[in-house]
Write a protein that holds these residues in place. Structure first.
Motif, PDB file in Angstrom:
ATOM      1  N   GLN A   1      -1.428  35.512  10.594  1.00  0.00           N
ATOM      2  CA  GLN A   1      -1.102  34.092  10.759  1.00  0.00           C
ATOM      3  C   GLN A   1      -0.610  33.723  12.163  1.00  0.00           C
ATOM      4  OE1 GLN A   1      -1.621  31.827   7.928  1.00  0.00           O
ATOM      5  NE2 GLN A   1      -2.783  33.730   7.664  1.00  0.00           N
ATOM      6  N   ARG A   2      -0.609  34.673  13.093  1.00  0.00           N
ATOM      7  CA  ARG A   2       0.010  34.398  14.388  1.00  0.00           C
ATOM      8  C   ARG A   2      -0.640  33.253  15.150  1.00  0.00           C
ATOM      9  NH1 ARG A   2      -2.464  39.247  14.308  1.00  0.00           N
ATOM     10  NH2 ARG A   2      -4.168  39.695  15.769  1.00  0.00           N
ATOM     11  N   ASN A   3      -1.912  32.958  14.890  1.00  0.00           N
ATOM     12  CA  ASN A   3      -2.580  31.849  15.580  1.00  0.00           C
ATOM     13  C   ASN A   3      -2.922  30.678  14.656  1.00  0.00           C
ATOM     14  OD1 ASN A   3      -2.532  33.145  18.064  1.00  0.00           O
ATOM     15  ND2 ASN A   3      -4.531  34.096  17.768  1.00  0.00           N
ATOM     16  N   VAL A   4      -2.423  30.739  13.420  1.00  0.00           N
ATOM     17  CA  VAL A   4      -2.743  29.670  12.462  1.00  0.00           C
ATOM     18  C   VAL A   4      -1.717  28.549  12.633  1.00  0.00           C
ATOM     19  CG1 VAL A   4      -3.261  29.108  10.065  1.00  0.00           C
ATOM     20  CG2 VAL A   4      -3.717  31.407  10.933  1.00  0.00           C
ATOM     21  N   THR A   5      -1.868  27.850  13.726  1.00  0.00           N
ATOM     22  CA  THR A   5      -0.964  26.757  14.083  1.00  0.00           C
ATOM     23  C   THR A   5      -1.791  25.528  14.454  1.00  0.00           C
ATOM     24  OG1 THR A   5       0.784  28.245  14.874  1.00  0.00           O
ATOM     25  CG2 THR A   5       0.794  25.984  15.734  1.00  0.00           C
TER      26      THR A   5
ATOM     27  N   GLU B   1      -7.579  27.969   9.138  1.00  0.00           N
ATOM     28  CA  GLU B   1      -7.927  29.369   9.411  1.00  0.00           C
ATOM     29  C   GLU B   1      -9.384  29.510   9.837  1.00  0.00           C
ATOM     30  OE1 GLU B   1      -5.055  32.362   6.969  1.00  0.00           O
ATOM     31  OE2 GLU B   1      -6.852  31.667   5.925  1.00  0.00           O
ATOM     32  N   LYS B   2     -10.270  28.706   9.250  1.00  0.00           N
ATOM     33  CA  LYS B   2     -11.678  28.777   9.634  1.00  0.00           C
ATOM     34  C   LYS B   2     -11.862  28.482  11.116  1.00  0.00           C
ATOM     35  CE  LYS B   2     -13.605  27.498   5.122  1.00  0.00           C
ATOM     36  NZ  LYS B   2     -14.352  26.445   4.372  1.00  0.00           N
ATOM     37  N   HIS B   3     -10.977  27.678  11.666  1.00  0.00           N
ATOM     38  CA  HIS B   3     -11.063  27.321  13.082  1.00  0.00           C
ATOM     39  C   HIS B   3     -10.325  28.304  13.988  1.00  0.00           C
ATOM     40  CE1 HIS B   3     -12.877  23.195  13.123  1.00  0.00           C
ATOM     41  NE2 HIS B   3     -12.560  23.266  11.843  1.00  0.00           N
ATOM     42  N   THR B   4      -9.344  29.018  13.438  1.00  0.00           N
ATOM     43  CA  THR B   4      -8.466  29.809  14.310  1.00  0.00           C
ATOM     44  C   THR B   4      -8.566  31.318  14.114  1.00  0.00           C
ATOM     45  OG1 THR B   4      -6.642  29.556  12.714  1.00  0.00           O
ATOM     46  CG2 THR B   4      -6.787  27.927  14.489  1.00  0.00           C
ATOM     47  N   LEU B   5      -9.244  31.784  13.075  1.00  0.00           N
ATOM     48  CA  LEU B   5      -9.389  33.222  12.833  1.00  0.00           C
ATOM     49  C   LEU B   5     -10.816  33.679  13.103  1.00  0.00           C
ATOM     50  CD1 LEU B   5      -7.400  33.809   9.506  1.00  0.00           C
ATOM     51  CD2 LEU B   5      -6.561  33.865  11.862  1.00  0.00           C
ATOM     52  N   THR B   6     -10.952  34.953  13.402  1.00  0.00           N
ATOM     53  CA  THR B   6     -12.279  35.520  13.592  1.00  0.00           C
ATOM     54  C   THR B   6     -12.953  35.753  12.240  1.00  0.00           C
ATOM     55  OG1 THR B   6     -11.576  37.840  13.490  1.00  0.00           O
ATOM     56  CG2 THR B   6     -11.431  36.730  15.635  1.00  0.00           C
ATOM     57  N   LYS B   7     -14.235  36.037  12.276  1.00  0.00           N
ATOM     58  CA  LYS B   7     -15.000  36.290  11.059  1.00  0.00           C
ATOM     59  C   LYS B   7     -14.392  37.416  10.234  1.00  0.00           C
ATOM     60  CE  LYS B   7     -18.915  38.479  11.582  1.00  0.00           C
ATOM     61  NZ  LYS B   7     -20.340  38.759  11.895  1.00  0.00           N
ATOM     62  N   TRP B   8     -14.008  38.508  10.916  1.00  0.00           N
ATOM     63  CA  TRP B   8     -13.519  39.660  10.169  1.00  0.00           C
ATOM     64  C   TRP B   8     -12.089  39.472   9.711  1.00  0.00           C
ATOM     65  CZ3 TRP B   8     -17.135  42.009   8.060  1.00  0.00           C
ATOM     66  CH2 TRP B   8     -18.366  42.190   8.705  1.00  0.00           C
ATOM     67  N   GLN B   9     -11.295  38.712  10.410  1.00  0.00           N
ATOM     68  CA  GLN B   9      -9.968  38.373   9.897  1.00  0.00           C
ATOM     69  C   GLN B   9     -10.093  37.603   8.582  1.00  0.00           C
ATOM     70  OE1 GLN B   9      -8.418  36.418  13.544  1.00  0.00           O
ATOM     71  NE2 GLN B   9      -6.620  37.724  13.293  1.00  0.00           N
ATOM     72  N   GLN B  10     -10.984  36.647   8.565  1.00  0.00           N
ATOM     73  CA  GLN B  10     -11.194  35.863   7.342  1.00  0.00           C
ATOM     74  C   GLN B  10     -11.730  36.729   6.209  1.00  0.00           C
ATOM     75  OE1 GLN B  10     -12.912  31.752   7.859  1.00  0.00           O
ATOM     76  NE2 GLN B  10     -13.194  32.459   9.957  1.00  0.00           N
TER      77      GLN B  10
END
Length: 399
Positions: free
Chosen positions: A329-333, A285-294
């Motif tokens: 989670q749509r981009n957490v692949t 997630e750290k690699h695939t989500l934005t700061k605010w998503q996290q």
């Protein structure tokens, strides 16, 4: 006709006493049910069934809800990277809600007059069972002989012997509750703030002494493959990670937290698969989500874990949080590479088509590609405006 009672039955001393007491003293027609969330083997389930009938059950059922437990709980606990107090993956405590739901649904199915459990008055499980039963079936009364009578182990064992039931109820030095999402361990050390569990207290002993690379693939946040092998059944994937990581005695810790009833509680646990999976997922997630998503995932994940632990699973806001977590989670692949070693592991890195580091905008600490030096100068000047105004006003007022 005798009144029907469904007893949430584990086969331990407390529920064995309840079974005999409810039939012998109260005269109820007894139905026993064990809700399996992945913590029992077939041999154990068979032994529990045999014990139920010896204790006077009219009928015993095994309710296999392992897949439901994954779909409605574990999946979201991974999405939310949930570790209570930053430590505990809510292992056995999350199972209890689903065991309670399955038990009360069975009670409604057979038209039971009562539902019973063997929880004592000193822990969280009594609240989890009571609250779930009361919400889902307000017309079915709840019976709790062990709690209401404040019984000792000696009294229960003596009662069972007097009524013709003899079994080995020797109190083990450590209380073990094994489940799909981890194993809790209680013992004399967990009752003291300055002690920890010894090596031999843990059910899984270290058998691997070298190093091993483990890869976990996630697809939209869910575990999809282990060491390159694809799993359609996510429960099997979790068990695969557990089988590998537990050999290194990974995932051991002590959880200290606030119980539902207001006192502090302390328990040891081992959870190799949950700890590796959650932290691998968090790294992806750290690699695939934005700061605010996290950021917002951290907030709602903490709330979700707290509510789940404190018997609030049926609160409607939990469905709202689940919808948010699933959307995130749509981009957490991608694939996470983990190095396993005795007693610990290292998150090596990730491979993902959604990796936000892989862009043409720049390389951190090396080179900027999508902006100029003048752009940064202007950006920094505007960024500092509010602080400059604040300190300017402060300086004026000092004069």
């Amino acid at each position: 006709m005798k009144e029907k009672v469904v007893l949430a039955f584990s086969g331990g001393l407390d529920t064995s006493f309840c079974a005999k007491y409810l039939t012998e003293e109260k005269g109820y027609e007894l139905y026993t049910a064990i809700a399996n969330t992945g913590g029992f083997s077939q041999e154990e389930l068979k032994a529990i069934e045999e014990r139920a009938y010896k204790l006077g059950a009219t009928k015993h059922v095994t309710l296999d809800i392992t897949q439901e437990y994954y779909n409605k709980s574990i999946k979201y606990m991974v999405f939310g990277n949930i570790l209570r107090n930053g430590t505990y993956p809510i292992s056995v405590s999350s199972e209890r809600i689903f065991q309670a739901i399955a038990t009360i649904n069975y009670a409604k199915e057979i038209g039971a007059d009562y539902v019973a459990h063997g929880s004592t008055g000193a822990g969280n499980d009594q609240v989890r069972f009571d609250l779930t039963f009361n919400v889902l079936a307000q017309n079915i009364k709840v019976l709790t002989p062990t709690r209401d009578m404040t019984l000792t182990r000696e009294y229960e064992i003596d009662y069972l012997k007097k009524h013709g039931f003899v079994a080995d109820f020797t109190k083990m030095e450590y209380s073990i509750n094994k489940g799909l999402w981890g194993t809790s361990i209680g013992g004399k050390e967990t009752l003291h703030s300055d002690q920890t569990l010894p090596e031999e207290a843990y059910p899984s002993q270290m058998t691997a002494t070298g190093e091993e690379t483990l890869t976990i693939d996630f697809e939209k946040g869910e575990i999809a493959a282990v060491n390159g092998k694809t799993y359609d059944n996510k429960v099997d994937a979790i068990r695969a990670v557990e089988a590998i990581a537990s050999q290194y005695a990974i995932g051991r810790d002590m959880h200290i937290g606030d119980t539902i009833i207001g006192i502090k509680g302390r328990v040891g646990f081992e959870a190799a698969a949950p700890m590796v999976i959650i932290n691998a997922h968090k790294m992806l997630e750290k690699h695939t989500l934005t700061k605010w998503q996290q950021y917002w995932k951290d907030q709602v994940g903490t709330w979700y874990g707290m509510f789940l632990h404190e018997a609030q699973y049926l609160e409607p806001v939990m469905r709202d949080i689940e919808a948010f977590l699933e959307s995130s989670q749509r981009n957490v692949t991608g694939r996470v590479i983990v190095q396993l070693k005795p007693y610990h592991y290292v998150l090596v890195g990730v491979q993902s088509d959604y990796d936000l580091m892989k862009s043409d905008f720049g390389e951190y600490g090396e080179v900027n590609k999508a902006w100029t030096a003048d752009d940064v100068k202007g950006f920094t000047k505007i960024l500092g405006n509010q602080m400059k105004i604040y300190y300017s006003v402060q300086n004026k007022n000092k004069k």
